[in-house]
Scaffold this motif. Structure first.
Motif, PDB file in Angstrom:
ATOM      1  N   UNK A  71       0.825  -1.206   0.000  1.00  0.00           N
ATOM      2  CA  UNK A  71       0.000   0.000   0.000  1.00  0.00           C
ATOM      3  C   UNK A  71       0.861   1.260   0.000  1.00  0.00           C
ATOM      4  N   UNK A  72       0.403   2.268  -0.707  1.00  0.00           N
ATOM      5  CA  UNK A  72       1.086   3.561  -0.766  1.00  0.00           C
ATOM      6  C   UNK A  72       0.111   4.697  -0.490  1.00  0.00           C
ATOM      7  N   UNK A  73       0.670   5.801   0.015  1.00  0.00           N
ATOM      8  CA  UNK A  73      -0.123   7.000   0.300  1.00  0.00           C
ATOM      9  C   UNK A  73       0.241   8.098  -0.689  1.00  0.00           C
ATOM     10  N   UNK A  74      -0.761   8.786  -1.182  1.00  0.00           N
ATOM     11  CA  UNK A  74      -0.562   9.857  -2.159  1.00  0.00           C
ATOM     12  C   UNK A  74      -1.143  11.147  -1.610  1.00  0.00           C
ATOM     13  N   UNK A  75      -0.303  12.172  -1.523  1.00  0.00           N
ATOM     14  CA  UNK A  75      -0.788  13.509  -1.182  1.00  0.00           C
ATOM     15  C   UNK A  75      -1.272  14.148  -2.477  1.00  0.00           C
ATOM     16  N   UNK A  76      -2.589  14.162  -2.676  1.00  0.00           N
ATOM     17  CA  UNK A  76      -3.122  14.716  -3.922  1.00  0.00           C
ATOM     18  C   UNK A  76      -4.042  15.894  -3.623  1.00  0.00           C
ATOM     19  N   UNK A  77      -3.607  16.680  -2.637  1.00  0.00           N
ATOM     20  CA  UNK A  77      -4.395  17.858  -2.247  1.00  0.00           C
ATOM     21  C   UNK A  77      -4.505  18.875  -3.376  1.00  0.00           C
ATOM     22  N   UNK A  78      -3.595  18.795  -4.350  1.00  0.00           N
ATOM     23  CA  UNK A  78      -3.677  19.740  -5.465  1.00  0.00           C
ATOM     24  C   UNK A  78      -4.946  19.549  -6.302  1.00  0.00           C
ATOM     25  N   UNK A  79      -5.539  18.361  -6.267  1.00  0.00           N
ATOM     26  CA  UNK A  79      -6.771  18.111  -7.024  1.00  0.00           C
ATOM     27  C   UNK A  79      -7.859  19.084  -6.573  1.00  0.00           C
ATOM     28  N   UNK A  80      -8.758  19.436  -7.489  1.00  0.00           N
ATOM     29  CA  UNK A  80      -9.836  20.362  -7.156  1.00  0.00           C
ATOM     30  C   UNK A  80     -11.126  19.617  -6.845  1.00  0.00           C
ATOM     31  N   UNK A  81     -11.952  20.224  -5.988  1.00  0.00           N
ATOM     32  CA  UNK A  81     -13.258  19.636  -5.665  1.00  0.00           C
ATOM     33  C   UNK A  81     -14.316  20.736  -5.681  1.00  0.00           C
ATOM     34  N   UNK A  82     -15.432  20.422  -6.338  1.00  0.00           N
ATOM     35  CA  UNK A  82     -16.573  21.341  -6.362  1.00  0.00           C
ATOM     36  C   UNK A  82     -17.772  20.631  -5.742  1.00  0.00           C
ATOM     37  N   UNK A  83     -18.650  21.417  -5.131  1.00  0.00           N
ATOM     38  CA  UNK A  83     -19.953  20.856  -4.767  1.00  0.00           C
ATOM     39  C   UNK A  83     -21.011  21.504  -5.649  1.00  0.00           C
ATOM     40  N   UNK A  84     -22.042  20.720  -5.939  1.00  0.00           N
ATOM     41  CA  UNK A  84     -23.178  21.207  -6.713  1.00  0.00           C
ATOM     42  C   UNK A  84     -24.435  20.892  -5.910  1.00  0.00           C
ATOM     43  N   UNK A  85     -25.221  21.917  -5.592  1.00  0.00           N
ATOM     44  CA  UNK A  85     -26.463  21.726  -4.851  1.00  0.00           C
ATOM     45  C   UNK A  85     -27.590  22.455  -5.566  1.00  0.00           C
ATOM     46  N   UNK A  86     -28.788  22.275  -5.046  1.00  0.00           N
ATOM     47  CA  UNK A  86     -29.952  22.954  -5.619  1.00  0.00           C
ATOM     48  C   UNK A  86     -30.836  21.963  -6.350  1.00  0.00           C
ATOM     49  N   UNK A  87     -32.098  22.343  -6.563  1.00  0.00           N
ATOM     50  CA  UNK A  87     -33.057  21.404  -7.181  1.00  0.00           C
ATOM     51  C   UNK A  87     -32.655  20.982  -8.596  1.00  0.00           C
ATOM     52  N   UNK A  88     -31.837  21.795  -9.259  1.00  0.00           N
ATOM     53  CA  UNK A  88     -31.472  21.448 -10.629  1.00  0.00           C
ATOM     54  C   UNK A  88     -30.151  20.706 -10.758  1.00  0.00           C
ATOM     55  N   UNK A  89     -29.558  20.306  -9.614  1.00  0.00           N
ATOM     56  CA  UNK A  89     -28.197  19.756  -9.646  1.00  0.00           C
ATOM     57  C   UNK A  89     -28.073  18.521 -10.542  1.00  0.00           C
ATOM     58  N   UNK A 120     -30.297  27.301 -14.130  1.00  0.00           N
ATOM     59  CA  UNK A 120     -30.400  25.852 -13.890  1.00  0.00           C
ATOM     60  C   UNK A 120     -30.781  25.507 -12.452  1.00  0.00           C
ATOM     61  N   UNK A 121     -30.966  26.514 -11.615  1.00  0.00           N
ATOM     62  CA  UNK A 121     -31.299  26.292 -10.206  1.00  0.00           C
ATOM     63  C   UNK A 121     -30.248  25.427  -9.504  1.00  0.00           C
ATOM     64  N   UNK A 122     -29.005  25.833  -9.666  1.00  0.00           N
ATOM     65  CA  UNK A 122     -27.917  25.133  -8.977  1.00  0.00           C
ATOM     66  C   UNK A 122     -27.000  26.152  -8.302  1.00  0.00           C
ATOM     67  N   UNK A 123     -26.344  25.684  -7.245  1.00  0.00           N
ATOM     68  CA  UNK A 123     -25.304  26.479  -6.601  1.00  0.00           C
ATOM     69  C   UNK A 123     -24.009  25.703  -6.708  1.00  0.00           C
ATOM     70  N   UNK A 124     -23.021  26.350  -7.311  1.00  0.00           N
ATOM     71  CA  UNK A 124     -21.714  25.716  -7.474  1.00  0.00           C
ATOM     72  C   UNK A 124     -20.741  26.316  -6.465  1.00  0.00           C
ATOM     73  N   UNK A 125     -19.961  25.466  -5.805  1.00  0.00           N
ATOM     74  CA  UNK A 125     -18.937  25.988  -4.893  1.00  0.00           C
ATOM     75  C   UNK A 125     -17.622  25.274  -5.143  1.00  0.00           C
ATOM     76  N   UNK A 126     -16.555  26.038  -5.201  1.00  0.00           N
ATOM     77  CA  UNK A 126     -15.215  25.456  -5.267  1.00  0.00           C
ATOM     78  C   UNK A 126     -14.733  25.264  -3.826  1.00  0.00           C
ATOM     79  N   UNK A 127     -14.716  24.019  -3.360  1.00  0.00           N
ATOM     80  CA  UNK A 127     -14.360  23.741  -1.958  1.00  0.00           C
ATOM     81  C   UNK A 127     -12.944  23.170  -1.852  1.00  0.00           C
TER      82      UNK A 127
END
Lengths: 369, 124
Positions: free
Chosen positions: A48-66, A134-141
Motif C-alpha cells: 500500500x502507498x499513500x498519495x498527497x493529492x491535495x492539489x486536485x480540485x473539488x466542487x460541490x453542486x447543490x440545488x433542485x437542478x443539480x 439551472x437552479x444550482x449552486x456551485x462551490x469550489x471547496x
C-alpha cells in the motif's frame, strides 16, 4: 523554487522525509522519495502507498437542478447515480473536445465533483457559465478539502482498525462518510493506480495527523506502507490505462479518439454529444493505442510514430518504462488503420526508428481479489 | 555523495579511470542520484571513434533521457553488456558494476585536463 507555487499542508513532511519537490500544475509536490520511482511503484502493486493529492480540485453542486445540470455537463450518465455511488466522466466543449475528466460522487446533501488541479479554474468557470437558470449552486471547496489516496492490495487492511465502518463492504466506486483515525472523512472506493484502495476527502487541517497515523499504523502492524511521489503516480496510472489530462486527453481530442467512448452516454443529451455522434458516423481520423517497444530504448512524449516503412502515422503522448510489465511502453495517437493490436510500428527516438507493436489496453489488470 | 578518488571527471558528471592501459568511463554517484532510477542505457558500438566531449550514448531514467559525453578522445573498445539486462547497476554501483564503456585514449594530455576529485567535489 518559484514563489508562486502553492504548497500542500504536507509540504514540510515531504521535505523532511526525502521528498524531491518539483513544480506540478502550479504546486510544489514530491516527484519521489528516497526509495525512488520504481520501488514506490512496486510498493503500491504489492502492499500500500499513500498519495498527497491535495492539489486536485473539488466542487460541490447543490440545488433542485443539480442532477439535471450535471447530466447535461458530464458525458456519462451521472443522473442515475444513487447516493453513495460515483462515476467517471468528461466535460466536453460543444465540438466534443475535452475540457477535463472528472469524478462525480452523489452524496446525501450534494453532488461532489473532483477535477484536475491544472484545470480547476477553467472547469469552474465552464460549469458556472452554463449554470445560469439551472437552479444550482456551485462551490469550489478545494482549499478547505484535503485529498489523500490510499492505494494497494493491502489498503483496506491498513484502514480497518482505524475506522468503525466496514469499508471492505463498500463496492468499487461506492462512497460513504466515516471516521478514520478520529477524522471525519468522505471515502470513495476509487483511485488512479489500478489497485484496490480508497480516496479520502477531509478537513485540510487534519492532513498531517491522518497521514502520520496511517504510516505509523502500518508500521506497527507489519503492513508495508510508504509515501508515493508523482513519478510513480504516473507509471501506476499508465499501466491500467487511465488517461492523464494534457497527455491522452486535452482540448484537441475527443473521448472517442481517446478510447473513452465507454464514458459517454450518447443516448442522453449533453454538451458535445451532437459532435460526438457526428464524429462516430463519419469515422475517426486518429485513435489512442497502447504499444510496446520490441527493441531497446524508452519512448517519450512527442516521439513520432511511423509505419514500418517510415511513413509518419502518429505521435506518442505518454512513454515510459512500465515497471510491472518490465517493458518500455507508451500511448500514441495513430491513424485508425494502424490501431489494431499486433500492428507493427516504429517509434522515432532521437532520430532512430525503434520497432514497436500495438498492444491491447489496458496493459495491466490486477488479479481478482 | 560518493566520489571515486582514482577517477577524474567532466563537469557533466561522467567519470573516467585508468585501468590496464585503457580508461573506464561511467557516470558519477551525484549524477545517478539526480537522474533517479536508470531504466535503459543506449550503448555505442564497439570500435566507434569519438572526440573528447562527443555524445557517445544516452542514459534513460524514469524521469528523462540524458546524453553521455566522452571524457577522452579515443576508440570504444568495450561496452558494459550487463547494463542491457541490469541498467539499475548504474544506480547501485556507479563506479563499479555500473561502468559504461572502456576507451583506448588517443590524445595525450586530455586526462590531465579533467577535473580531479577535489575539483569535482566542489562542483557537484
Amino acid at each position: 523554487m518559484d514563489e508562486d507555487l502553492k504548497r500542500t499542508r504536507l509540504y514540510d513532511w515531504h521535505a523532511t522525509h526525502g521528498g524531491r519537490m518539483v513544480p506540478f500544475a502550479g504546486w510544489e509536490l514530491p516527484v519521489r522519495y528516497d526509495p525512488g520511482v520504481l520501488e514506490e511503484h512496486r510498493l503500491v502493486r504489492r502492499s500500500v502507498g499513500l498519495f498527497d493529492i491535495d492539489h486536485m480540485g473539488q466542487f460541490t453542486v447543490t440545488g433542485p437542478g443539480a442532477a439535471s445540470f450535471l447530466q447535461t455537463m458530464v458525458t456519462s450518465d451521472v443522473a442515475s447515480l444513487e447516493v453513495g455511488q460515483s462515476r467517471y466522466g468528461l466535460l466536453c466543449r460543444p465540438t466534443g473536445r475535452i475540457v477535463d475528466d472528472v469524478f462525480v460522487y452523489r452524496r446525501p446533501a450534494d453532488w461532489f465533483v473532483v477535477v484536475n488541479a491544472s484545470n480547476r479554474a477553467k472547469d469552474f468557470s465552464w460549469l458556472t457559465d452554463h449554470a445560469a437558470g439551472c437552479q444550482v449552486v456551485l462551490s469550489d471547496v478545494s482549499d478547505a478539502t484535503y485529498m489523500v489516496a490510499v492505494q494497494g492490495p493491502r489498503a483496506l487492511e491498513l484502514l480497518k482498525p482505524l475506522t468503525d465502518v466496514p469499508l471492505d463492504t463498500l463496492p468499487r466506486f461506492g462512497a460513504l462518510t466515516a471516521r478514520i483515525a478520529g477524522v471525519e472523512a468522505f471515502v470513495g472506493r476509487t483511485g488512479y493506480t489500478g489497485e484496490d484502495g480508497v480516496e479520502l476527502f477531509f478537513s485540510a487541517d487534519q492532513a498531517v495527523h491522518l497521514w502520520e497515523t496511517l504510516l505509523a499504523s502500518g508500521q506497527e502492524r507489519g503492513i508495508e506502507v510508504g509515501p508515493i511521489g508523482l513519478g510513480a503516480r504516473d507509471s501506476l496510472r499508465f499501466e491500467p490505462g487511465y488517461s492523464l489530462y494534457g497527455h491522452e486527453i486535452d482540448e484537441e481530442t475527443t473521448p472517442l479518439e481517446a478510447g473513452l467512448g465507454w464514458a459517454c452516454a450518447l443516448d442522453k443529451d449533453f454538451v458535445g454529444r451532437d459532435a460526438l455522434l457526428a464524429q462516430k458516423a463519419a469515422g475517426l481520423t486518429k485513435k489512442l493505442v497502447g504499444f510496446e517497444l520490441t527493441e531497446g530504448g524508452i519512448p517519450r512524449e512527442g516521439c513520432v510514430v511511423t509505419a514500418p516503412d517510415g511513413t509518419p502515422v502518429g505521435r506518442v503522448v505518454a512513454g515510459l518504462y512500465a515497471p510491472t510489465l518490465d517493458k518500455a511502453c507508451g500511448h500514441a495517437f495513430v491513424s485508425p488503420e494502424f490501431s489494431a493490436p499486433g500492428t507493427p510500428l516504429a517509434i522515432v527516438i532521437r532520430d532512430k526508428p525503434k520497432t514497436a507493436v500495438v498492444v491491447r489496453r489496458p496493459l495491466y489488470k490486477r488479479s481478482p481479489l | 555523495m560518493n566520489i571515486d578518488k582514482q577517477a577524474r571527471y567532466l563537469p557533466s558528471h561522467e567519470w573516467v579511470r585508468p585501468e590496464g592501459g585503457l580508461y573506464v568511463c561511467g557516470i558519477s554517484d551525484h549524477a545517478q542520484e539526480a537522474l533517479g532510477d536508470v531504466v535503459y542505457v543506449d550503448l555505442p558500438e564497439v570500435g566507434t571513434i569519438f572526440a573528447k566531449g562527443a555524445v557517445f550514448g544516452v542514459v534513460e531514467s524514469v524521469k528523462a533521457a540524458s546524453d553521455l559525453y566522452l571524457p577522452l578522445s579515443g576508440e570504444i573498445v568495450e561496452v558494459n553488456a550487463l547494463l542491457n539486462q541490469g541498467p539499475e547497476q548504474v544506480n547501485k554501483d556507479p563506479y563499479g558494476k555500473g561502468w559504461i564503456v572502456k576507451i583506448r585514449a588517443s590524445k595525450a594530455g586530455e586526462w590531465e585536463s579533467l577535473l580531479d576529485p577535489a575539483a569535482y567535489g566542489e562542483l557537484s
